[in-house]
Design an enzyme around this catalytic site. Structure first.
Site, PDB file in Angstrom:
ATOM      1  N   CYS A   1       0.919  -1.155   0.091  1.00 34.52           N
ATOM      2  CA  CYS A   1       0.019  -0.116  -0.059  1.00 34.52           C
ATOM      3  C   CYS A   1       0.745   1.312   0.164  1.00 34.52           C
ATOM      4  CB  CYS A   1      -0.819   0.007   1.199  1.00 34.52           C
ATOM      5  SG  CYS A   1      -2.090   1.318   1.305  1.00 34.52           S
TER       6      CYS A   1
ATOM      7  N   HIS B   1      -9.214  -3.854  -1.771  1.00 28.37           N
ATOM      8  CA  HIS B   1      -8.038  -3.289  -0.841  1.00 28.37           C
ATOM      9  C   HIS B   1      -8.655  -1.666  -1.195  1.00 28.37           C
ATOM     10  CE1 HIS B   1      -3.712  -2.329   0.118  1.00 28.37           C
ATOM     11  NE2 HIS B   1      -4.409  -0.878  -0.261  1.00 28.37           N
ATOM     12  N   GLU B   2      -8.811  -1.308  -2.252  1.00 24.70           N
ATOM     13  CA  GLU B   2      -8.962   0.184  -2.287  1.00 24.70           C
ATOM     14  C   GLU B   2     -10.163   0.689  -1.687  1.00 24.70           C
ATOM     15  OE1 GLU B   2      -6.607   1.878  -3.311  1.00 24.70           O
ATOM     16  OE2 GLU B   2      -5.467   0.402  -4.047  1.00 24.70           O
TER      17      GLU B   2
ATOM     18  N   HIS C   1     -10.088   1.387   1.917  1.00 18.03           N
ATOM     19  CA  HIS C   1      -9.700   2.656   2.366  1.00 18.03           C
ATOM     20  C   HIS C   1     -10.813   3.610   2.727  1.00 18.03           C
ATOM     21  CE1 HIS C   1      -5.306   2.382   1.983  1.00 18.03           C
ATOM     22  NE2 HIS C   1      -5.161   1.766   0.707  1.00 18.03           N
TER      23      HIS C   1
HETATM   24 NI    NI Z   1      -3.628   1.259  -0.129  1.00 16.88          NI
END
Ligand code: NI
Length: 177
Positions: free
Chosen positions: A100, A142-143, A146
């Site tokens: 990341c 994953h994105e 966030h």
């Molecule tokens: Ni990330």
């Protein structure tokens, strides 16, 4: 071209829940996406979420043809995804290595759903609806994490599978993040 500093783990802004985008196809939204693109490309990222540059909106970008950070990954089409909705298409989970841009120099093994449907909108407000698997599904999860204030280390089940890239993969050319 506008490069924006990427916040690093420990910054409380990365732990906030981001707000939905209310208006599409505005100069502000297109400007945000452009800054995110510039920043992601310079840093060789596979994806970037708006909160990583300090903007608490539900906007992510991702995609690459060949990522120096993930040399074995199949290409993922470049995508701007706004107000995403994620739906696992099966219970099957898969462990895989992630990094990341907010956790530079490190990698960890993270469980993700293997099969995923995601929906949302592009910056012009056009709908997106895709069913994907594997690394593509991983990047999206994953994105979008966030946007809910979740960083990948928070999902690692075996912390012996978390460490510095250079130590985990000695001798391999892995781009620094
Ligand atoms: Ni990330």
């Amino acid at each position: 071209m506008a490069l924006r500093p990427v916040l690093r783990m420990g910054d409380p802004r990365l732990l906030q829940r981001s707000q939905p985008v209310a208006r599409f196809d505005t100069p502000e939204l297109h400007g945000l996406v452009r800054d995110m693109e510039d920043t992601m490309h310079v840093l060789n990222g596979a994806g970037l979420a708006a909160p990583q540059i300090g903007v608490p909106l539900r906007v992510v970008i991702f995609g690459f043809t060949a990522s120096p950070r993930y040399p074995d990954a199949l290409p993922v089409p470049y995508t701007v995804l706004i107000n995403p909705l994620l739906e696992p298409l099966s219970d099957e989970m898969e462990e895989g290595w992630e990094g990341c841009l907010s956790v530079p120099g490190m990698r960890g093994e993270v469980p993700r759903y293997r099969h995923l449907r995601y929906r949302g909108f592009d910056a012009c407000g056009q709908p997106i609806d895709r069913s994907v698997e594997g690394f593509h599904a991983r990047v999206v999860q994953h994105e979008c994490d966030h946007l809910d204030g979740i960083l990948y280390p928070m999902r690692i089940r075996d912390l012996s599978r978390f460490g510095f890239t250079e130590e985990l993969f000695p001798g391999q050319i892995v781009a620094d993040d």
